[in-house]
Write an enzyme that holds these catalytic residues in place. Structure first.
Site, mmCIF file in Angstrom:
data_model
loop_
_atom_site.group_PDB
_atom_site.id
_atom_site.type_symbol
_atom_site.label_atom_id
_atom_site.label_comp_id
_atom_site.label_asym_id
_atom_site.label_seq_id
_atom_site.Cartn_x
_atom_site.Cartn_y
_atom_site.Cartn_z
ATOM 1 N N ASP A 79 -5.445 8.462 4.204
ATOM 2 C CA ASP A 79 -5.400 8.911 2.815
ATOM 3 C C ASP A 79 -6.661 9.686 2.450
ATOM 4 O OD1 ASP A 79 -2.975 7.602 2.509
ATOM 5 O OD2 ASP A 79 -3.981 5.712 2.059
ATOM 6 N N HIS A 84 0.844 -1.204 0.000
ATOM 7 C CA HIS A 84 0.000 0.000 0.000
ATOM 8 C C HIS A 84 0.882 1.258 0.000
ATOM 9 C CE1 HIS A 84 -3.334 2.595 1.850
ATOM 10 N NE2 HIS A 84 -2.233 3.277 2.137
ATOM 11 N N GLU A 85 1.859 1.264 0.935
ATOM 12 C CA GLU A 85 2.747 2.436 1.017
ATOM 13 C C GLU A 85 3.542 2.613 -0.272
ATOM 14 O OE1 GLU A 85 2.510 4.655 3.299
ATOM 15 O OE2 GLU A 85 1.138 3.467 4.513
ATOM 16 N N HIS A 105 1.773 4.589 -2.829
ATOM 17 C CA HIS A 105 1.984 6.040 -2.681
ATOM 18 C C HIS A 105 3.361 6.434 -3.228
ATOM 19 C CE1 HIS A 105 -1.534 6.501 -0.219
ATOM 20 N NE2 HIS A 105 -1.064 5.782 0.783
HETATM 21 ZN ZN LIG Z 1 -2.046 5.282 2.520
#
Ligand SMILES: [Zn+2]
Length: 369
Positions: free
Chosen positions: A160, A58-59, A62
């Site tokens: 987020d 997930h990170e 980004h």
């Molecule tokens: Zn996030």
């Protein structure tokens, strides 16, 4: 960051594990082992590890989106509450921020979809339970990924969803006002969570505190950036400074340290060029190591970034955020050192501006542009 252990480096970003995360794993293992035996403990720890692997992905969603816009990410730290990616700066372009914020939850949705294809069991929010019984590990992981996507889209900083909300608001108003508004919405949500938490779910209480603090930090940062708009480096730099020569000794520097409140000394050579920065901490550390006769040039932080007095204060803030040094230098057209900018003195100058502007008629407010 001293309580985190680096576990690897991928494409210029270091991934760290916070010590509390390891304690959390041990706690989960022990809880399972006591209740349902060793086999359940291994399954529990495996599942948590798999969940956090998804959090890392997930990170990296980004990180990759940010890199697309030229923003580097120094590191990702894994805490029991999730991952934190430290980016060199936050883009103020709404579309960029929107894409970067959405890239993380999008990764969880893709993982959930892939696991769904493998297990043929539809992910469901009510199945996103770490202790779910009678469901296979993979389908549980799929449901947890769906939960992670939904949870992260709650419109509150530091989630987020807070950034998504701010980006959407930034299409309609300036970045600072959008942040203030998004932070207020987030704090409202934190309050609601807190209320629900008091009614029975202690986990919600914990999340409420986390969200409340996240909103406050974000709002403060935005205020800082808004105040910096319209100022130049010359407005915020410190010019009356004691300097040191690279060949001075550390014990001489220590003597000077006593007579000035300066937190760091610019080290300037015979031609007036800035060679580096010597901090109080470095002086004390060197004295402690018994190397009082060391040359300042060998102990200083070399290669300090420099700006021109007519560059914007925005540039100075950005450079301070990116370079992780206590201060940056200011040099004139001939490359001679003329001043320093530190985070502390930018903060002070802005406080003075705010106080001064308060006593002016509103039409003269330089901040209302
Ligand atoms: Zn996030």
């Amino acid at each position: 960051m001293t309580w985190s252990i680096p576990i690897g480096r991928f494409g210029g970003t270091t991934v760290r594990l916070h010590v509390t995360f390891l304690l959390f794993l041990a706690w989960i293992g022990a809880a399972y082992a006591m209740r349902s035996g060793m086999r359940a403990a291994i399954d529990g720890v495996l599942l948590i590890t798999a969940v956090f692997a998804c959090v890392v992905l997930h990170e990296f969603g980004h990180v990759i989106a940010a890199r697309h816009y030229g923003v580097a990410t120094r590191d990702i730290t894994l805490l029991p509450i999730g991952g934190v990616a430290r980016m060199a700066r936050i883009p103020e372009q709404p579309t960029q921020e929107l894409v970067i914020a959405l890239a993380g939850p999008a990764v969880n949705l893709v993982i959930a979809a892939i696991l769904y294809a493998v297990t043929q069991t539809a992910p469901h929010l009510s199945a996103a339970d770490l202790q779910g019984q009678g469901v296979g590990m993979l389908s549980r992981l799929s449901s947890i990924n769906l939960f992670l996507a939904v949870f992260n889209l709650i419109p509150a900083f530091p989630m987020d969803g807070g950034r998504v909300l701010r980006a959407l608001l930034t299409y309609r108003m300036d970045h600072a006002r959008a942040t203030q508004l998004a932070a207020s919405v987030g704090q409202g949500i934190a309050f609601l969570f807190g209320l629900l938490g008091l009614l029975g779910n202690p986990l919600l209480l914990f999340i409420a505190l986390f969200v409340y603090l996240g909103a406050a930090t974000e709002a403060q940062g935005a205020l800082f950036r808004q105040l910096a708009h319209g100022m130049i480096v010359a407005d915020v730099m410190t010019t009356h400074l004691e300097t040191l020569s690279p060949d001075s000794r550390i014990d001489e520097a220590a003597l000077r340290m006593i007579h000035t409140p300066q937190q760091e000394f610019p080290v300037v050579d015979g031609q007036g060029k800035l060679c580096g920065l010597l901090t109080h901490a470095a002086i004390l550390r060197t004295m402690h190591e018994g190397k009082a006769d060391a040359a300042v040039g060998d102990i200083m932080i070399p290669d300090i970034a420099c700006l021109h007095p007519y560059q914007t204060a925005d540039d100075a803030l950005r450079l301070l955020e990116e370079s992780q040094v206590p201060a940056i230098g200011v040099k004139d057209g001939q490359g001679r050192f003329v001043g320093l900018i530190s985070r502390a003195n930018i903060g002070e100058v802005m406080t003075i501006h705010v106080l001064r502007d308060r006593n002016r008629p509103p039409s003269a407010l330089p901040l209302s542009r």
